[in-house]
Structures are given as C-alpha cells and as structure tokens.
Design an enzyme around this catalytic site. Sequence first.
Site, PDB file in Angstrom:
ATOM      1  N   SER A  66     -30.810 -16.350  -6.366  1.00 45.12           N
ATOM      2  CA  SER A  66     -29.822 -15.285  -6.218  1.00 45.12           C
ATOM      3  C   SER A  66     -28.406 -15.817  -6.015  1.00 45.12           C
ATOM      4  O   SER A  66     -27.874 -16.525  -6.861  1.00 45.12           O
ATOM      5  CB  SER A  66     -30.245 -14.348  -5.083  1.00 45.12           C
ATOM      6  N   HIS A  67     -27.812 -15.507  -4.873  1.00 42.26           N
ATOM      7  CA  HIS A  67     -26.410 -15.824  -4.597  1.00 42.26           C
ATOM      8  C   HIS A  67     -26.248 -17.183  -3.931  1.00 42.26           C
ATOM      9  O   HIS A  67     -25.148 -17.544  -3.518  1.00 42.26           O
ATOM     10  CB  HIS A  67     -25.822 -14.743  -3.690  1.00 42.26           C
ATOM     11  N   ASP A  70     -23.096 -12.085  -8.845  1.00 40.68           N
ATOM     12  CA  ASP A  70     -23.600 -13.326  -8.266  1.00 40.68           C
ATOM     13  C   ASP A  70     -24.385 -14.144  -9.287  1.00 40.68           C
ATOM     14  O   ASP A  70     -24.366 -13.852 -10.485  1.00 40.68           O
ATOM     15  CB  ASP A  70     -24.438 -13.034  -7.018  1.00 40.68           C
ATOM     16  N   ASP A  86     -27.549 -14.495 -10.205  1.00 44.13           N
ATOM     17  CA  ASP A  86     -28.482 -13.815 -11.111  1.00 44.13           C
ATOM     18  C   ASP A  86     -28.002 -12.433 -11.513  1.00 44.13           C
ATOM     19  O   ASP A  86     -28.751 -11.654 -12.099  1.00 44.13           O
ATOM     20  CB  ASP A  86     -29.887 -13.762 -10.508  1.00 44.13           C
ATOM     21  N   ARG A 101     -26.053  -8.682  -7.791  1.00 41.59           N
ATOM     22  CA  ARG A 101     -25.087  -8.209  -6.794  1.00 41.59           C
ATOM     23  C   ARG A 101     -23.716  -8.022  -7.439  1.00 41.59           C
ATOM     24  O   ARG A 101     -23.436  -8.583  -8.500  1.00 41.59           O
ATOM     25  CB  ARG A 101     -24.982  -9.207  -5.644  1.00 41.59           C
ATOM     26  N   LYS A 138     -31.523  -4.227  -8.264  1.00 43.63           N
ATOM     27  CA  LYS A 138     -30.096  -3.947  -8.207  1.00 43.63           C
ATOM     28  C   LYS A 138     -29.450  -4.558  -9.451  1.00 43.63           C
ATOM     29  O   LYS A 138     -30.012  -5.466 -10.061  1.00 43.63           O
ATOM     30  CB  LYS A 138     -29.461  -4.470  -6.928  1.00 43.63           C
TER      31      LYS A 138
END
Length: 582
Positions: free
Chosen positions: A123-124, A299, A301, A304, A399
Amino acid sequence: MVFEVSKVPTTPFDGQKPGTSGLRKKVKVFVQPHYLHNFVQSTFNALTPEKVRGATLVVSGDGRYFSKDAIQIIIKMSAANGVRRVWVGQNGLLSTPAVSAVIRERVGADGSKATGAFILTASHNPGGPNEDFGIKYNMENGGPAPEAITDKIFENTKTIKEYLIAEGLPNVDISAIGVTNFTGPEGQFDVEVFDSASDCVKLMKSIFDFELIRKLLSSPKFTFCYDALHGVGGAYANRIFVEELGAQKSSLLNCVPKEDFGGGHPDPNLTYAKELVERMGLGKSNSGVEPPEFGAASDGDADRNMILGKRFFVTPSDSVAILAANAVNAIPYFSSGLKGVARSMPTSAALDVVAKNLGLKFFEVPTGWKFFGNLMDAGMCSICGEESFGTGSDHIREKDGIWAVLAWLSILAYKNKENLNGDKLVSVEDIVRQHWATYGRHYYTRYDYENVDAGGAKDLMANMVKMMPTLDEINAIVKGARSDVSKVVNADEFEYKDPVDGSVSKNQGIRFFFEDGSRLVFRLSGTGSEGATIRLYIEQYEKDPSKIGRESQEALAPLVEVALKLSKMQEFTGRSAPTVIT
C-alpha cells in the site's frame, strides 16, 4: 510446453498472519527460501477446491521491488495447484482498485471470469530492497478475503509441510501483451498478460460524465495537478487525464511507476506528498507561481487519495461527506439515489450529519475495507470512506484513488457548468466552506506515532482500558490539563456487529466522548511492517457559522493536550511528538 509438478518439503515460519490489508513484511523477510511459497500454498489450501482447480486468478500489484519475482513464483504455484489460467496486468502493474474491477468486470475471450486475485502491495509503505513488500488475497466479489479465510490461511501457515510448484515452467514475459500456453498433468494452463488501464478506463467512463469533466479541464481558468508518487496510479494517469479528459501532460507529477517509488514514501498526505503540496501553495516556500485550482495524489497501489484546492487541504473525513452530499446531482452513476453511506469508526462524524440531513442509511464500521464490502454486497451502501485517505463506492470492493479524483472533478464540473465563461470559478475551497455553512464543521486531526515499541504501545492501550469505568478520575485528568475542555460523558472500546452476517468485531479502538460532541479515539494499527503504530484521532464539532473558519490545529490544541495527558503518551512510548500529523 509441458510442465511437471513438484512437491517441495517446507517448514512453517512464525508470524505469517495476514491482517485486514494482507501480509506485510520487509523484503528481506519475503526473500527467505520458501517464505512467499508457504503463504501462497496456505492460501490455496484455505480456499474451496472450485476456487482453485480450473479457476482463473489475477496476479499483479503496485510494481514495488520483488513484485516481478513474486509474480513468476505465484504463476508456477498456480499451475501446480490446478489453476486453469492466470491474468497479469502488463509489467505486473494493476492498482488494488483495478484488480477489484478486473475480478468483477473482465470477461476473457473464452468467456472466463476471475474468482480471485493475489495482489502484491504494501500500500502506502515505502518500496525497495530494504523496504516493504506485501501480499493479500481478494475474493470473487473483488474485495479482501474475509476473516474466516485469513484465519484459515494463518492456521495453514503454522502447520504447512509442503507446497506445489511447477519448477520447470519458464518465466513468462509480463512486459508483452498476449497469451502463453502450457500443458500440465491436468491439461492446459494459460497466462494472459493484458493492458493494465483499459478495463479501468471503461469502468470510469460508465460512472462519470467524461464530457462534462473535459469541458472543465479545457477551461483556461481551470488548472489541475495529479501526483502518483511514482506508484501504480501513474499507469492510469496519462490514459485517463490526458488522453480521455484533455489535461496537459505537464499536469502529471511523478507518474512513472518505480520499484522504490523514486526513493519516496508513497503516502498521499501533507507530510510525504511534498512536491504536490509545494505546487498547491501549501508548502513553506513561496515560489511566486500561482498554484493550480485542483490537486490530487494517490498512494503506492492507488487506492488512497488526497484532495487539495489552491492553498487549501480537504480532510479525508470532509471529502467523503462532500462526495455523499453532491453525488446524486454531479455523478451519473448515482443519479437514482444513494442506498446508504458508511465510514470507519475513527473517521469524523461529518458524514453522519449529511446522512441525517438527507435521510440516508448510515453505518459506522471498524477500520478495514471488507466491512464496507459486506454492506455493499447486501445493497445497503453506495459511498464510504475512512480518515486514512480512503474513499470509494459500490462500483468495486476496494477504496479507489482515481475514482475519488474523478468524483471531485465531477463536482467541480457540475458546480461550474454554467460558469466556465464567468469571472471566477467555484473553487474547492468554496465547495468545502459552503458545506461547513450547511452542515457544520468537524475540526479533525490525526497524530501517528510510528514504529513505537510494541510492548509500550500495548501497555498504553491497556492503561486506558483500565481507566474507562472511572469517569470521575478521567475528568480530573481532563480538568487538570485544560479547564476549558468539556467533560467526558462516556468512554468505551468500539465493538461492531455486522448487520449482514452477524459477525462481531471487538477491541476496535478506545473512544472518549465529551459533552460538547468532541471525541478522542486511540487505535493500534497494523499497517506497518515493524514495531507498532499508535493513531490518535481528535475531533470537535462546530455548528456556529462564526466559528467555522479557525485553523484546525489552533481549534484542537486544548483537546490534543488532554489526549496526551490522558494516554500518558510520552511516558509509555518515549515520544515527545508524533511522526506524522494529518
């Protein structure tokens, strides 16, 4: 090419427990012999046979370091476990929301549909040889595996003795679009590499009025900037914003995906999206250049998002509330109305007020997108969001950063459709301030204490749990810290009973409610790969129009002081300041 299946003996590793965001560790952990293999085989073993044998799986991710090696390993293990075909985004790139869309929407040339996916992302979190890697499994609805499955995966990792792999299978060229065919003991096995962006573009065009957005972007008065932070969002940016919507190429920042995210931290917030923050006029330096009207970032992936106006930051809590308040008018996909809205517990109550005013069903859920997915699968929720820069809708079960950017552009386009030739466009700041004037303002901030000692973090939480029954004692601490802060009227640990499947999630965060509607929330987060992260959320509601224009940190300073005293933050963690303030 014919391949054979090998059974490779292995032994379990400690700590292969997937959280709500999958399994995340340092790359040096994942590259240990058998480590990734154990987790992948444990996942196959946790699924029902029809979800594996003869099935179609998606394998892709955000392109971070070790992804290309991991994709080849998973392809070989899929072949050995009887999977019929694997779909891979070109160069191994698919955003997390795009994977969800591919599972839900894509149909192969032979009519095949995917039943699940391995998503390779942390992710982030940063990428690179000394940074983070991650893997998670998504189900046939496009959403993250539910707890029943992740629990089975974890149990399997503790007892695994062997894994299956087609070691003789050559590596597939994932840079070239096309189908590679193999034959194994159970028949044909195919790997299809497909264009990463086309399915996403098609879905977005079915949701938004691209022509209306194009008119806004073509106005000489409107300027735009999107920063992918060298994450996978860059794989979609040129196609959507430049080719489809007519934005200038110069409006794209850091849109070449890189294995190490350009050495940066691909987290779209005011701390890490430095270049965008400077360009939008929110940095410390003053370049003298007029900032764009609208800025956004996603971000690693691309699930976000951060939304900015000219010299103006939109909090994620305000963002989801404003999207919900304007969606029916501004976004064709929602023109027939919203089924309901939902937010994660730590997110501010701005969405609650919109739901109450518009007569919408409202849900407060634990942190973790799977809780929203349950509501969406049951037809109970259209738009949802969380304070950690995640916003989405029921078009997929994750998301979606690109969706959020297009949703904001849609609202701006709608508000300005009769005004493109006028003196001044309705700005992001105008929209937010009008929202506050209508619904009131939720002053809100989040303090993150990252990589703190796990023992100290647990002791801090345990100490607050012990205090909860003694409101008099709590209020004595509050008044001792700040006499101008309202008294605490309730304290609890958040517990959620899912209205769809009846499952109960306990110990989801400690909450302190104040008489004036203010709120403090403390949570331990598992999204990092080392140590523990304590998140502190501070919120104050203000309905008086004369008091909604203050600076957030100034308005919240008294509550911050109280929170640090109540929690004994410095005493338990040794930290005198947070790592990140949002």
